[in-house]
Design a protein around this motif. Structure first.
Motif, PDB file in Angstrom:
ATOM      1  N   LEU A  27       0.839  -1.202   0.000  1.00  0.00           N
ATOM      2  CA  LEU A  27       0.000   0.000   0.000  1.00  0.00           C
ATOM      3  C   LEU A  27       0.874   1.252   0.000  1.00  0.00           C
ATOM      4  N   ARG A  28       1.938   1.261   0.815  1.00  0.00           N
ATOM      5  CA  ARG A  28       2.817   2.437   0.861  1.00  0.00           C
ATOM      6  C   ARG A  28       3.504   2.682  -0.474  1.00  0.00           C
ATOM      7  N   LYS A  29       3.844   1.619  -1.176  1.00  0.00           N
ATOM      8  CA  LYS A  29       4.544   1.766  -2.451  1.00  0.00           C
ATOM      9  C   LYS A  29       3.585   1.894  -3.633  1.00  0.00           C
ATOM     10  N   GLY A  30       2.285   1.909  -3.361  1.00  0.00           N
ATOM     11  CA  GLY A  30       1.296   2.076  -4.425  1.00  0.00           C
ATOM     12  C   GLY A  30       1.140   0.858  -5.314  1.00  0.00           C
ATOM     13  N   LYS A  31       1.519  -0.314  -4.809  1.00  0.00           N
ATOM     14  CA  LYS A  31       1.437  -1.532  -5.613  1.00  0.00           C
ATOM     15  C   LYS A  31       0.101  -2.262  -5.462  1.00  0.00           C
ATOM     16  N   ILE A  32      -0.677  -1.866  -4.473  1.00  0.00           N
ATOM     17  CA  ILE A  32      -1.967  -2.516  -4.253  1.00  0.00           C
ATOM     18  C   ILE A  32      -3.062  -1.510  -4.564  1.00  0.00           C
ATOM     19  N   THR A  33      -3.752  -1.745  -5.653  1.00  0.00           N
ATOM     20  CA  THR A  33      -4.771  -0.823  -6.148  1.00  0.00           C
ATOM     21  C   THR A  33      -6.163  -1.388  -5.891  1.00  0.00           C
ATOM     22  N   LEU A  34      -7.163  -0.552  -6.100  1.00  0.00           N
ATOM     23  CA  LEU A  34      -8.547  -0.986  -5.934  1.00  0.00           C
ATOM     24  C   LEU A  34      -8.869  -2.111  -6.911  1.00  0.00           C
ATOM     25  N   LYS A  35      -8.384  -2.004  -8.138  1.00  0.00           N
ATOM     26  CA  LYS A  35      -8.635  -3.045  -9.139  1.00  0.00           C
ATOM     27  C   LYS A  35      -8.090  -4.391  -8.661  1.00  0.00           C
ATOM     28  N   LYS A  36      -6.893  -4.361  -8.083  1.00  0.00           N
ATOM     29  CA  LYS A  36      -6.289  -5.601  -7.595  1.00  0.00           C
ATOM     30  C   LYS A  36      -7.066  -6.155  -6.404  1.00  0.00           C
ATOM     31  N   LEU A  37      -7.481  -5.285  -5.501  1.00  0.00           N
ATOM     32  CA  LEU A  37      -8.224  -5.738  -4.334  1.00  0.00           C
ATOM     33  C   LEU A  37      -9.562  -6.346  -4.731  1.00  0.00           C
ATOM     34  N   LEU A  38     -10.217  -5.771  -5.714  1.00  0.00           N
ATOM     35  CA  LEU A  38     -11.481  -6.329  -6.197  1.00  0.00           C
ATOM     36  C   LEU A  38     -11.262  -7.707  -6.826  1.00  0.00           C
ATOM     37  N   ASN A  39     -10.139  -7.858  -7.530  1.00  0.00           N
ATOM     38  CA  ASN A  39      -9.832  -9.162  -8.109  1.00  0.00           C
ATOM     39  C   ASN A  39      -9.561 -10.197  -7.020  1.00  0.00           C
ATOM     40  N   VAL A  40      -8.817  -9.796  -5.992  1.00  0.00           N
ATOM     41  CA  VAL A  40      -8.564 -10.693  -4.861  1.00  0.00           C
ATOM     42  C   VAL A  40      -9.884 -11.114  -4.223  1.00  0.00           C
ATOM     43  N   ALA A  41     -10.778 -10.140  -4.021  1.00  0.00           N
ATOM     44  CA  ALA A  41     -12.071 -10.436  -3.396  1.00  0.00           C
ATOM     45  C   ALA A  41     -12.864 -11.431  -4.227  1.00  0.00           C
ATOM     46  N   TYR A  42     -12.826 -11.261  -5.559  1.00  0.00           N
ATOM     47  CA  TYR A  42     -13.598 -12.188  -6.390  1.00  0.00           C
ATOM     48  C   TYR A  42     -12.960 -13.577  -6.397  1.00  0.00           C
ATOM     49  N   CYS A  43     -11.637 -13.656  -6.357  1.00  0.00           N
ATOM     50  CA  CYS A  43     -10.977 -14.966  -6.276  1.00  0.00           C
ATOM     51  C   CYS A  43     -11.404 -15.698  -5.008  1.00  0.00           C
ATOM     52  N   TYR A  44     -11.471 -14.963  -3.888  1.00  0.00           N
ATOM     53  CA  TYR A  44     -11.932 -15.562  -2.638  1.00  0.00           C
ATOM     54  C   TYR A  44     -13.396 -15.975  -2.744  1.00  0.00           C
ATOM     55  N   PHE A  45     -14.199 -15.128  -3.349  1.00  0.00           N
ATOM     56  CA  PHE A  45     -15.620 -15.431  -3.543  1.00  0.00           C
ATOM     57  C   PHE A  45     -15.790 -16.696  -4.386  1.00  0.00           C
ATOM     58  N   ALA A  46     -15.025 -16.777  -5.472  1.00  0.00           N
ATOM     59  CA  ALA A  46     -15.126 -17.940  -6.357  1.00  0.00           C
ATOM     60  C   ALA A  46     -14.685 -19.207  -5.644  1.00  0.00           C
ATOM     61  N   TYR A  47     -13.653 -19.102  -4.812  1.00  0.00           N
ATOM     62  CA  TYR A  47     -13.197 -20.270  -4.053  1.00  0.00           C
ATOM     63  C   TYR A  47     -14.247 -20.679  -3.022  1.00  0.00           C
ATOM     64  N   THR A  48     -14.784 -19.710  -2.309  1.00  0.00           N
ATOM     65  CA  THR A  48     -15.778 -20.000  -1.270  1.00  0.00           C
ATOM     66  C   THR A  48     -16.991 -20.721  -1.836  1.00  0.00           C
ATOM     67  N   PHE A  49     -17.436 -20.283  -3.004  1.00  0.00           N
ATOM     68  CA  PHE A  49     -18.633 -20.874  -3.603  1.00  0.00           C
ATOM     69  C   PHE A  49     -18.306 -21.886  -4.704  1.00  0.00           C
ATOM     70  N   GLN A  50     -17.006 -22.196  -4.830  1.00  0.00           N
ATOM     71  CA  GLN A  50     -16.553 -23.262  -5.731  1.00  0.00           C
ATOM     72  C   GLN A  50     -17.021 -23.056  -7.170  1.00  0.00           C
ATOM     73  N   LEU A  51     -16.883 -21.826  -7.640  1.00  0.00           N
ATOM     74  CA  LEU A  51     -17.265 -21.506  -9.007  1.00  0.00           C
ATOM     75  C   LEU A  51     -16.209 -22.040  -9.975  1.00  0.00           C
ATOM     76  N   LYS A  52     -16.624 -22.377 -11.165  1.00  0.00           N
ATOM     77  CA  LYS A  52     -15.661 -22.845 -12.171  1.00  0.00           C
ATOM     78  C   LYS A  52     -14.784 -21.708 -12.663  1.00  0.00           C
ATOM     79  N   LYS A  53     -15.335 -20.514 -12.697  1.00  0.00           N
ATOM     80  CA  LYS A  53     -14.596 -19.356 -13.170  1.00  0.00           C
ATOM     81  C   LYS A  53     -14.185 -18.501 -11.976  1.00  0.00           C
ATOM     82  N   SER A  54     -12.897 -18.140 -11.919  1.00  0.00           N
ATOM     83  CA  SER A  54     -12.412 -17.329 -10.812  1.00  0.00           C
ATOM     84  C   SER A  54     -12.302 -15.874 -11.252  1.00  0.00           C
ATOM     85  N   GLY A  55     -11.449 -15.088 -10.581  1.00  0.00           N
ATOM     86  CA  GLY A  55     -11.282 -13.679 -10.911  1.00  0.00           C
ATOM     87  C   GLY A  55     -10.679 -13.478 -12.285  1.00  0.00           C
TER      88      GLY A  55
END
Length: 352
Positions: A27-55
């Motif tokens: 975060l301090r170096k500006g390497k973690i953006t909102l776009k990346k965080l949203l992708n991380v969230a969807y990857c977790y969502f896809a794993y939790t609900f065992q979707l075939k398609k991830s982020g």
């Protein structure tokens, strides 16, 4: 030290402080953006609900730059340096060795940089052997991707230290399995522990004097035979201002009857593996694989052979092979995939 103690320690060995520290640094170096965080969230969502398609993309990529190593640890290689093949149906001749062109590693990062949080620049090899390591780290730095390596530290001399610090390395994990040579050598066939400790001291000093942001962790591989040296290790890390983690060693190839098993829990055969939804492994030869364990499994199931300038990793990530593997994992569990049947891993933390 009892088996129960090892098991309790194992459950706490999640590198939580490392994850939080890397998040803060990113975060301090500006390497973690909102776009990346949203992708991380969807990857977790896809794993939790065992979707075939991830982020849109994996948020972590593990790249085997070169699988050669100079330490010859007993749990990884034989005395001649042959990498153990964990496929019971393998050839019996060990895992093939080779190195990845720097241009290939950089193309991997370039393709995923908008969604990629972390590039782990090693898998089974010693990254400091790789001549273009600093170049790849610099490319990750310039493209806003957190860079991580793990090393035995034997080659962490002044020139290499300066190169990776100046390139912008975010995190280094340095393996230690004893504070004196007699204890250290039980697991590490090659290397001088006094030189290793001096390398750590110098690296920490260079970081402080240069004002670099690199996080340094000493990862102590804990067994019954080396636990008496824990106080010395704690004091050493405190004096040098580096983080310290303990993880249970893997008692194989000679220590089976002397140390507690890595785990006495039932194999998590019905538990889906996070890797398929969150991370991706690319071997030195371009094989796009399911996880870090695939690099020590001969004849793995390869998603695609990556070619710089030709392959599109985001298409592979949610391509038919990847989605079919997720469907098998979610429907039948690890027991349906030979490589996964004896795997104890939970999450996508460090391979070693």
């Amino acid at each position: 030290m009892t088996r129960d103690w090892f098991q309790r320690m194992k459950t706490r060995n999640q590198y939580t402080l490392v994850h939080l520290s890397l998040l803060a640094l990113g975060l301090r170096k500006g390497k973690i953006t909102l776009k990346k965080l949203l992708n991380v969230a969807y990857c977790y969502f896809a794993y939790t609900f065992q979707l075939k398609k991830s982020g849109r993309s994996p948020y972590m990529i593990s790249i085997e730059l070169w699988n050669e190593c100079n330490a010859n640890c007993v749990f990884c290689r034989d005395k001649k340096g042959v990498i153990y093949d964990y496929n019971p149906g393998g050839t019996g001749s060990g895992i093939e060795k080779g190195k990845m062109p720097a241009e290939t590693a950089m193309d991997i990062i370039r393709q995923l940089k908008d969604y990629l949080v972390v590039a782990v620049l090693y898998t089974n090899g010693e990254p400091l052997i790789y001549q273009d390591l600093a170049r790849v780290i610099k490319f990750a730095e310039d493209n806003g991707v957190v860079s991580v390596i793990a090393s035995n530290g034997i080659l962490l001399d002044e020139n290499r230290s300066r190169a990776i610090l100046e390139a912008g390395l975010d995190f280094i994990k340095i393996q230690l399995s004893g504070f004196t040579q007699d204890v250290y050598s039980v697991q590490i066939r090659s290397g001088n522990v006094e030189r290793l400790k001096e390398n750590i001291r110098n690296f920490a000093r260079m970081k402080r004097e240069g004002g670099y942001k690199t996080l340094i962790l000493v990862d102590y591989i804990l067994y019954n035979y080396n636990r008496h040296q824990v106080p010395m290790v704690r004091q050493f890390c405190k004096e040098n201002g580096v983080m310290l983690n303990f993880r249970p060693g893997n008692p194989i190839h000679g220590l089976e009857d002397k140390e507690p098993a890595l785990s006495t829990e039932p194999l998590p055969l019905k538990m889906s593996c996070d890797w398929l939804w969150k991370g991706m492994q690319i071997n030195w030869n371009g094989d796009v694989l399911q996880c870090c364990e695939a690099v020590v499994w001969s004849k793995p199931e390869v998603y695609e052979k990556f070619e710089a300038g030709k392959s599109r990793l985001m298409d592979v990530w949610n391509g038919p092979e990847s989605m079919a593997m997720r469907e098998t994992m979610s429907g039948k569990g690890r027991g349906a995939i030979p490589m996964c049947t004896k795997c104890l891993r939970k999450g996508i933390s460090f391979k070693w």
